[in-house]
Enzyme design. Sequence first.
Site, PDB file in Angstrom:
ATOM      1  N   LYS A  34     -86.047 -44.495  -3.095  1.00 25.24           N
ATOM      2  CA  LYS A  34     -86.813 -45.627  -4.214  1.00 25.24           C
ATOM      3  C   LYS A  34     -88.175 -45.382  -3.708  1.00 25.24           C
ATOM      4  O   LYS A  34     -88.945 -45.571  -4.610  1.00 25.24           O
ATOM      5  CB  LYS A  34     -86.428 -46.883  -3.481  1.00 25.24           C
ATOM      6  CG  LYS A  34     -86.713 -48.036  -4.338  1.00 25.24           C
ATOM      7  CD  LYS A  34     -86.158 -49.421  -3.973  1.00 25.24           C
ATOM      8  CE  LYS A  34     -84.818 -49.299  -4.283  1.00 25.24           C
ATOM      9  NZ  LYS A  34     -84.022 -50.501  -3.585  1.00 25.24           N
ATOM     10  N   ARG A 107     -86.982 -54.757   0.302  1.00 29.05           N
ATOM     11  CA  ARG A 107     -85.746 -53.815  -0.176  1.00 29.05           C
ATOM     12  C   ARG A 107     -85.734 -52.505   0.567  1.00 29.05           C
ATOM     13  O   ARG A 107     -86.559 -51.841   0.971  1.00 29.05           O
ATOM     14  CB  ARG A 107     -85.802 -53.306  -1.441  1.00 29.05           C
ATOM     15  CG  ARG A 107     -86.033 -54.338  -2.652  1.00 29.05           C
ATOM     16  CD  ARG A 107     -86.473 -53.539  -4.149  1.00 29.05           C
ATOM     17  NE  ARG A 107     -86.853 -54.772  -4.902  1.00 29.05           N
ATOM     18  CZ  ARG A 107     -86.161 -55.224  -6.068  1.00 29.05           C
ATOM     19  NH1 ARG A 107     -84.860 -54.983  -6.022  1.00 29.05           N
ATOM     20  NH2 ARG A 107     -86.713 -56.069  -6.634  1.00 29.05           N
ATOM     21  N   GLY A 116     -75.946 -50.827  -3.294  1.00 25.78           N
ATOM     22  CA  GLY A 116     -75.561 -51.997  -2.829  1.00 25.78           C
ATOM     23  C   GLY A 116     -74.718 -52.132  -1.281  1.00 25.78           C
ATOM     24  O   GLY A 116     -74.200 -53.109  -0.923  1.00 25.78           O
ATOM     25  N   MET A 118     -76.788 -51.642   1.597  1.00 28.93           N
ATOM     26  CA  MET A 118     -77.758 -52.368   2.334  1.00 28.93           C
ATOM     27  C   MET A 118     -78.405 -53.667   1.513  1.00 28.93           C
ATOM     28  O   MET A 118     -78.003 -53.930   0.592  1.00 28.93           O
ATOM     29  CB  MET A 118     -78.869 -51.271   2.554  1.00 28.93           C
ATOM     30  CG  MET A 118     -78.381 -50.079   3.609  1.00 28.93           C
ATOM     31  SD  MET A 118     -79.554 -48.906   4.122  1.00 28.93           S
ATOM     32  CE  MET A 118     -79.826 -47.970   2.740  1.00 28.93           C
ATOM     33  N   ARG A 374     -84.472 -43.807 -10.747  1.00 29.78           N
ATOM     34  CA  ARG A 374     -83.959 -42.902  -9.848  1.00 29.78           C
ATOM     35  C   ARG A 374     -82.772 -42.099 -10.795  1.00 29.78           C
ATOM     36  O   ARG A 374     -82.541 -42.448 -11.893  1.00 29.78           O
ATOM     37  CB  ARG A 374     -83.007 -43.507  -8.602  1.00 29.78           C
ATOM     38  CG  ARG A 374     -81.938 -44.254  -9.119  1.00 29.78           C
ATOM     39  CD  ARG A 374     -80.998 -45.088  -7.970  1.00 29.78           C
ATOM     40  NE  ARG A 374     -80.484 -46.216  -8.788  1.00 29.78           N
ATOM     41  CZ  ARG A 374     -79.934 -47.101  -8.168  1.00 29.78           C
ATOM     42  NH1 ARG A 374     -79.925 -47.192  -6.763  1.00 29.78           N
ATOM     43  NH2 ARG A 374     -79.241 -48.153  -8.573  1.00 29.78           N
ATOM     44  N   HIS A 492     -44.495 -24.706  -1.385  1.00 28.35           N
ATOM     45  CA  HIS A 492     -44.377 -24.296  -2.856  1.00 28.35           C
ATOM     46  C   HIS A 492     -44.412 -25.310  -4.048  1.00 28.35           C
ATOM     47  O   HIS A 492     -44.960 -24.808  -4.811  1.00 28.35           O
ATOM     48  CB  HIS A 492     -42.406 -24.003  -2.650  1.00 28.35           C
ATOM     49  CG  HIS A 492     -41.692 -24.003  -4.096  1.00 28.35           C
ATOM     50  ND1 HIS A 492     -41.207 -24.914  -4.566  1.00 28.35           N
ATOM     51  CD2 HIS A 492     -41.736 -22.732  -4.625  1.00 28.35           C
ATOM     52  CE1 HIS A 492     -40.742 -24.184  -5.921  1.00 28.35           C
ATOM     53  NE2 HIS A 492     -40.949 -22.854  -5.790  1.00 28.35           N
ATOM     54  N   ARG A 658     -48.682  -7.614  -7.607  1.00 28.41           N
ATOM     55  CA  ARG A 658     -48.483  -7.376  -6.058  1.00 28.41           C
ATOM     56  C   ARG A 658     -46.956  -7.135  -5.996  1.00 28.41           C
ATOM     57  O   ARG A 658     -45.950  -7.529  -6.609  1.00 28.41           O
ATOM     58  CB  ARG A 658     -48.525  -8.768  -5.437  1.00 28.41           C
ATOM     59  CG  ARG A 658     -48.345  -8.547  -4.043  1.00 28.41           C
ATOM     60  CD  ARG A 658     -48.727  -9.789  -3.260  1.00 28.41           C
ATOM     61  NE  ARG A 658     -47.603 -10.901  -3.633  1.00 28.41           N
ATOM     62  CZ  ARG A 658     -47.497 -12.238  -3.071  1.00 28.41           C
ATOM     63  NH1 ARG A 658     -48.594 -12.467  -2.300  1.00 28.41           N
ATOM     64  NH2 ARG A 658     -46.609 -13.108  -3.293  1.00 28.41           N
ATOM     65  N   GLU A 785     -54.201 -10.384   4.698  1.00 28.88           N
ATOM     66  CA  GLU A 785     -53.750 -11.837   4.889  1.00 28.88           C
ATOM     67  C   GLU A 785     -53.157 -11.801   6.177  1.00 28.88           C
ATOM     68  O   GLU A 785     -52.781 -12.905   6.738  1.00 28.88           O
ATOM     69  CB  GLU A 785     -52.647 -12.271   3.817  1.00 28.88           C
ATOM     70  CG  GLU A 785     -51.546 -11.138   3.652  1.00 28.88           C
ATOM     71  CD  GLU A 785     -50.783 -11.271   2.444  1.00 28.88           C
ATOM     72  OE1 GLU A 785     -50.480 -12.559   1.939  1.00 28.88           O
ATOM     73  OE2 GLU A 785     -50.122 -10.605   1.953  1.00 28.88           O
ATOM     74  N   SER A 804     -57.624  -7.819  -1.516  1.00 29.18           N
ATOM     75  CA  SER A 804     -57.755  -8.955  -2.179  1.00 29.18           C
ATOM     76  C   SER A 804     -57.426  -9.898  -0.985  1.00 29.18           C
ATOM     77  O   SER A 804     -56.357  -9.630  -0.217  1.00 29.18           O
ATOM     78  CB  SER A 804     -56.835  -9.161  -3.131  1.00 29.18           C
ATOM     79  OG  SER A 804     -56.876 -10.351  -3.582  1.00 29.18           O
ATOM     80  N   GLY A 806     -55.785 -12.657   1.208  1.00 31.30           N
ATOM     81  CA  GLY A 806     -54.656 -13.429   0.639  1.00 31.30           C
ATOM     82  C   GLY A 806     -54.939 -14.561   1.871  1.00 31.30           C
ATOM     83  O   GLY A 806     -54.542 -14.649   2.831  1.00 31.30           O
ATOM     84  N   CYS A 871     -57.537 -14.017  -3.333  1.00 29.44           N
ATOM     85  CA  CYS A 871     -56.227 -14.756  -4.148  1.00 29.44           C
ATOM     86  C   CYS A 871     -55.534 -15.601  -3.728  1.00 29.44           C
ATOM     87  O   CYS A 871     -54.543 -16.086  -4.308  1.00 29.44           O
ATOM     88  CB  CYS A 871     -55.376 -13.559  -4.857  1.00 29.44           C
ATOM     89  SG  CYS A 871     -54.370 -12.728  -3.530  1.00 29.44           S
ATOM     90  N   TYR A 891     -64.795 -10.755  -7.007  1.00 34.33           N
ATOM     91  CA  TYR A 891     -64.052 -11.698  -8.099  1.00 34.33           C
ATOM     92  C   TYR A 891     -63.379 -12.577  -7.088  1.00 34.33           C
ATOM     93  O   TYR A 891     -63.395 -12.399  -5.966  1.00 34.33           O
ATOM     94  CB  TYR A 891     -63.341 -11.254  -8.919  1.00 34.33           C
ATOM     95  CG  TYR A 891     -61.981 -10.590  -8.389  1.00 34.33           C
ATOM     96  CD1 TYR A 891     -60.835 -11.280  -8.095  1.00 34.33           C
ATOM     97  CD2 TYR A 891     -62.006  -9.224  -8.242  1.00 34.33           C
ATOM     98  CE1 TYR A 891     -59.683 -10.664  -7.538  1.00 34.33           C
ATOM     99  CE2 TYR A 891     -60.901  -8.441  -7.678  1.00 34.33           C
ATOM    100  CZ  TYR A 891     -59.854  -9.124  -7.254  1.00 34.33           C
ATOM    101  OH  TYR A 891     -58.665  -8.750  -6.572  1.00 34.33           O
TER     102      TYR A 891
END
Length: 915
Positions: A34, A107, A116, A118, A374, A492, A658, A785, A804, A806, A871, A891
């Site tokens: 502010k 303020r 709101g 403070m 703001r 799952h 896979r 993995e 990749s 896992g 992945c 990726y």
Amino acid sequence: MPAKKKAVKTNYVYHFGCGKADGNGAMKELLGGKGANLAEMAGHPKLKLPVPPGFTITTEVCTYYWNNKRTYPKTLKAAVEANLKKVEKETGKVFGSKTNPLLVSVRSGARSSMPGMMETILNVGLTLDTIPGMIAKTGDERFVYDAYRRLIMMYSDVVMEKAAGIEPKDDKGIRKILDEMLCEVKAKRHYKSDTELTAKELKELCERFKKEVKKVLGKEFPDNPQEQLWGAIGAVFASWNGKRAVAYRNIEKIPHDWGTAVNVQTMVFGNMGETSATGVAFTRNPGNGDSHFYGEYLVNAQGEDVVAGIRTPSPINKWSVSGHGNDDKFLAVVMPKAYKELDAIQKRLEKHFRDMLDIEFTIEDGRLWLLQCRVGKRNGIAAVQMALDMVKEKLINKTQAVLRVSPAQLDELLHPIVDPKAEKAAKPLAKGLPAGPGGACGYIVFDTQTAIEAKKAGKEVILVREETNPEDVEGMRAAAAILTARGGMTSHAALVARGWGKCCIVGCSEISVNLAKRTMSVAGKTFKEGDFLTLNGTRGLVYEGKLAMLDGGTSNKNLAAFLKICDSVRTLGVRANADNPADAQKARDFGAEGIGLFRIEHMFYGANSEKPLFALRKMILSSTKEERVKALNEIFPYMKNDIKATLKAMAGFPVTIRLMDPPLHEFVPHSKDAVAAICKALKISEVEFKKRADALAEVNPMMGHRGIRLGVTYPEITSMQARAIFEAAAELIKEGLKVKPEIMIPVVCIDKEIISQKPLIEEAYKQVVAKTGKKMEYKVGTMIEIPRAAITSAKIAAVADFYSFGTNDLTQMSFGFSRDDIGAFVPSYIEQGVLKHDPFQILDQEGVGFLIKHAVKAGREVKPKLKIGICGEHGGEPSSVEFCHREGFNYVSCSPFRVPIARLAAAQAAAKGKK
Ligand code: PEP
Ligand code: MG
């Protein structure tokens, strides 16, 4: 002689107003949001807006105050006095003067907005001495006593009660007590609005207020302007550590050591009669993003009246009509001059700040003042609309635009949600893990068959289970949402639901399911099949009954246009985890550039899986190679067709397939009929079946005979899969399609595992080329993995075309947390701050990230162009996507419904890099 250090003078107070300011908009850390924006509005050469003069006491003083037993730096008093003098000079008024008094507001204002949370005190400086002067100046006794009663109410509440640490009796604070006194007078006189109270009535009320304050709080209301000022300043600093503020910072993750600034500003009055007003406006509509000035205001009122909702505000113009009353009294019509000025200012402000702003204004006797501006909060729809419009208007560039929409805001556009208004009014029954975003409302069912039948009958149901397993898949598909008592974010149910973009809550341990009675108990209540629940899967909250819902739009044109901008900024590729043509198509619709994980074993779940599943069961229960090869040959055509259909849907894009990674025990039949059928097919007795099935049981199947381990023990399994992949690809090439298969070997921890499988794959390729005459480009890579794979990645990179990560299993095995059992302890870890987040949702950059960084570095040292992706479930989580971008991944791959979020997160990561 060492050079004498020049003493640095700390400036604790910054002035603003009358075309000048000591600070500027960039000084948010010191002046708070502010204060910095007030300085910018007042002092920037291109703005110089009508801001009531004042000064900001810095956040450093707040830190000092809390670190030094609630005292101030020595120089503060003199600095405040000097600045008050400056303001007096600018306004021609004097603080505490009997004839020409200056009143101020005090303020709070932290670095980041805490709406709101403070405190604020208005009309500071009104005393028995200054009241007559104010009356003489304004000629309005009623107005002055109205201001005085507001001061008493705010001051006694904020300074004398809250900041003094007084706990109100029976939870009834002084403000409430005074408010009731005010209401009593109004009721007695049959007044509808505060504005009907006369000067005499208000004067009497003020006297009664002061007596009540003394009685309740044991202290006189101060009649000295300096005492009021310093009391108010201290109370605002104290409010930084008020209960509400601390709780808000915990939720919003705002550091507790930032502190608030205090803004002391000349009061301007919107309550000086019919030529005065106060209001809040947005430079664009924060609800839908329309690029029209939008806001509401109240005639003859102070700011708190707008917020408190005592009176219904009116729209400032025709664009702001809400249908909630007073819709015809536009500010543009009632006070055209002030409106015109305000409209011109809002345009300049938006150009200057290059964002939608929220503006507080007051019109005092026809003269416009700006009290605050703001960056305005907005919902997801508005955020996307504004980002698009602002690019078109050349207000921002594309890199800035992608940072204007948060992933959570984008998510709002993708799923139906529980109406926030309805949700606010409802009390949650229970809380679980937010596994699938969006909302759903439906009646409870406890099994797959009932869910499917309900769906057929056009009913929305919520499938409630202790936990789900592959046999529930069809029911999960049919249900509007899934609720489970057990399981974590990679259980799952969570994986499947997320893949479908379905609302899902898992690990909701407060519920207990009684399948025999077909009931569910929670919070001391029992629900039966047919009872309604509403789920908020984004927050993990369960509600009783039907709450109102809002639609989510996947075919939203704005969403597509915005994501196109994201694509132009990002450098990280985005693929999807998909294992059937429908999901592949969905992934393409959402903008995926290929498949990063096709889990072959998913063909054995769900619709039309009976025949291949039967063959698979024969395969895993075979006791000789001959039996196994026979079963594999039976699986082959199904697998080839399955792969072919998905490769087709993704033609032109890479598809990472896979090799099977099934937990074998999950496929062993249990029902009597299924066991009998298998026994007949394999020509074995039930005793023999049991022997073979028992041999498959594992103490720890997650670390058991799965993934590549199956290929090492039974090479024919790898050969058959490779053949299915290459034949599917060759047939599509024959049809004139471009296909790019990438074979991915799972659960690898030793380079020699890959070395053992590669010849099998190469041999299968040769056979397919000989059979079909079609050659193709293909890759053989691996998943990382298991921690050992990450650690020895230099060796693994030498034999793999790609990696990749896992991260589901990599997280499981780095932490030693079973991914399906974390519901029992991870929530406590988070609650106690042992963990910040669930590491299965948000990548643990410190530990798991360490392994990834090492694997990337070591792998690319061996193969500089090694293709790297992710992945695990983290591939669609924004902070994890940012990590992947920083570490140079090619990726990320995630469920189709998270592809838009990943595209945005990847663009934001690139944009932050550019910044
Ligand atoms: C992983 O472990 O991160 C992964 C993608 O494989 P799955 O979830 O199938 O074990
Ligand atoms: Mg895995």
